[in-house]
Design a protein around this motif. Structure first.
Motif, PDB file in Angstrom:
ATOM      1  N   GLU A  44       0.809  -1.209   0.000  1.00 35.82           N
ATOM      2  CA  GLU A  44       0.000   0.000   0.000  1.00 35.82           C
ATOM      3  C   GLU A  44       0.845   1.264   0.000  1.00 35.82           C
ATOM      4  OE1 GLU A  44      -3.383   0.473   2.367  1.00 35.82           O
ATOM      5  OE2 GLU A  44      -3.701  -1.656   2.705  1.00 35.82           O
ATOM      6  N   THR A  45       2.120   1.164   0.319  1.00 35.25           N
ATOM      7  CA  THR A  45       2.957   2.354   0.365  1.00 35.25           C
ATOM      8  C   THR A  45       4.174   2.173  -0.519  1.00 35.25           C
ATOM      9  OG1 THR A  45       4.184   1.507   2.287  1.00 35.25           O
ATOM     10  CG2 THR A  45       2.238   2.865   2.712  1.00 35.25           C
ATOM     11  N   GLY A  46       4.726   3.267  -0.958  1.00 33.84           N
ATOM     12  CA  GLY A  46       5.913   3.244  -1.797  1.00 33.84           C
ATOM     13  C   GLY A  46       6.571   4.592  -1.786  1.00 33.84           C
ATOM     14  N   PRO A  47       7.524   4.817  -2.673  1.00 36.33           N
ATOM     15  CA  PRO A  47       8.161   6.137  -2.742  1.00 36.33           C
ATOM     16  C   PRO A  47       7.141   7.226  -3.026  1.00 36.33           C
ATOM     17  CG  PRO A  47       9.387   4.489  -4.008  1.00 36.33           C
ATOM     18  CD  PRO A  47       8.105   3.840  -3.591  1.00 36.33           C
ATOM     19  N   ASP A  48       7.469   8.441  -2.605  1.00 38.29           N
ATOM     20  CA  ASP A  48       6.530   9.553  -2.735  1.00 38.29           C
ATOM     21  C   ASP A  48       6.148   9.838  -4.181  1.00 38.29           C
ATOM     22  OD1 ASP A  48       6.533   9.851  -0.035  1.00 38.29           O
ATOM     23  OD2 ASP A  48       8.035  11.462  -0.010  1.00 38.29           O
ATOM     24  N   ASP A  49       7.030   9.494  -5.131  1.00 43.09           N
ATOM     25  CA  ASP A  49       6.750   9.819  -6.527  1.00 43.09           C
ATOM     26  C   ASP A  49       6.017   8.696  -7.255  1.00 43.09           C
ATOM     27  OD1 ASP A  49       8.851   8.062  -6.435  1.00 43.09           O
ATOM     28  OD2 ASP A  49      10.045   9.063  -7.997  1.00 43.09           O
ATOM     29  N   THR A  50       5.653   7.640  -6.569  1.00 48.03           N
ATOM     30  CA  THR A  50       4.912   6.561  -7.213  1.00 48.03           C
ATOM     31  C   THR A  50       3.416   6.756  -6.988  1.00 48.03           C
ATOM     32  OG1 THR A  50       5.025   5.165  -5.242  1.00 48.03           O
ATOM     33  CG2 THR A  50       6.790   4.925  -6.874  1.00 48.03           C
ATOM     34  N   PRO A  51       2.601   6.357  -7.975  1.00 42.31           N
ATOM     35  CA  PRO A  51       1.153   6.536  -7.801  1.00 42.31           C
ATOM     36  C   PRO A  51       0.627   5.631  -6.703  1.00 42.31           C
ATOM     37  CG  PRO A  51       1.628   5.245  -9.769  1.00 42.31           C
ATOM     38  CD  PRO A  51       2.942   5.752  -9.266  1.00 42.31           C
ATOM     39  N   PRO A  52      -0.498   5.983  -6.099  1.00 45.02           N
ATOM     40  CA  PRO A  52      -1.090   5.131  -5.072  1.00 45.02           C
ATOM     41  C   PRO A  52      -1.433   3.765  -5.656  1.00 45.02           C
ATOM     42  CG  PRO A  52      -2.130   7.293  -5.119  1.00 45.02           C
ATOM     43  CD  PRO A  52      -1.277   7.205  -6.330  1.00 45.02           C
TER      44      PRO A  52
END
Length: 286
Positions: A44-52
């Motif tokens: 559910e989470t990833g780098p800030d620049d990846t889409p949800p």
């Protein structure tokens, strides 16, 4: 995860699991008043620049109502169909007011949340691409109707026609038939011109068009539906699109043009591959 054998996971739509979707689901109720939840991919989470991540908007429904044998019966029950279709549509429309969604067909069900999550994972790329294409777009419907016509039902002479032009009731009847045929041909010609006008205006704004089969029976009412199109329109052009079409429609004689929307993009969404075991609605559409 639902673990009860008494429920299935019903899926309304696919969307990005962003704050807008979470807000839209607050206190949202679906079929049988069940709360609308979500099933998402493992991460559910990833780098800030990846889409949800993607998510399915879901609720839990009684398996007894949505198993294969039950659905075969329910799809012949107009009251049941109307209630489920309305609940499905209401959920999709409320989600659409907050974020971009891919509506799924009515009665898309999986045996449990894990099966739904598996389907979401398998088709992640396709769904993500389609959501990107639909972002900041909305759907409008455009229908053209002919006015109802009354066929001649008896060969009784019409004095207005018979006077000096027909010597027998039979000839008078044939003349009335010919006049009606000519009037109908003229109306169809007006409908063709209306369709060309509408398409020319819509093409200035719409990014995609789908031509649905003309509606028949109760869906069309007393008038004959001769065109049933859906347009995908960028949100920035939506008001101008509808205003220009309605202005053009008001100037068209002999036919009725209905412009409806905005709607969730049902006509431009693609249903993910169904889970064959729990989804007895495979091959059916709302």
């Amino acid at each position: 995860m639902n673990t009860s054998e008494d429920t299935f996971t019903y899926v309304y739509a696919a969307a990005r699991l962003d704050p807008h979707l979470r807000d839209a689901m607050t206190d949202l109720r679906g079929i049988h008043g069940a709360p609308v939840l979500y099933v998402t991919t493992a991460t559910e989470t990833g780098p800030d620049d990846t889409p949800p991540p993607l998510a399915f908007a879901t609720s839990h429904v009684p398996a007894a109502d949505f198993n294969e044998s039950a659905l075969k019966h329910h799809f012949e029950d107009l009251e049941w169909l109307e209630n489920v279709a309305r609940a499905h549509h209401d959920v999709v429309q409320k989600l659409t007011a907050h974020t971009t969604v891919l509506p799924l067909r009515m009665a898309t069900v999986y045996q449990d949340d894990d099966r739904a999550r598996q389907a979401l994972t398998e088709q992640h790329t396709t769904l993500a691409e389609r959501l990107t294409q639909l972002t900041a777009h909305t759907e409008f419907g455009v229908k053209i109707y002919l006015a109802p016509t009354t066929p001649p039902t008896d060969p009784d002479p019409d004095p207005a026609i018979d006077a000096g032009t027909a010597s027998t009731p039979g000839k008078a009847y044939l003349q009335r038939r010919k006049a009606q045929h000519n009037a109908l041909e003229a109306t169809y010609g007006q409908a063709q011109q209306a369709a060309a006008t509408i398409e020319a205006i819509a093409s200035r704004y719409a990014s995609q068009r789908v031509r649905h089969p003309a509606q028949r029976g109760a869906l069309a009412g007393s008038a004959e539906n001769v065109l049933n199109d859906a347009y995908l329109v960028p949100n920035e052009y939506a008001q101008r699109f509808k205003a220009d079409l309605e202005e053009a429609a008001a100037a068209i004689d002999g036919v009725r043009v209905d412009v409806t929307g905005p709607w969730a993009p049902y006509s431009f969404a693609m249903s993910p591959r169904q889970d064959p075991a729990p989804n007895p609605a495979e091959g059916r559409s709302s």
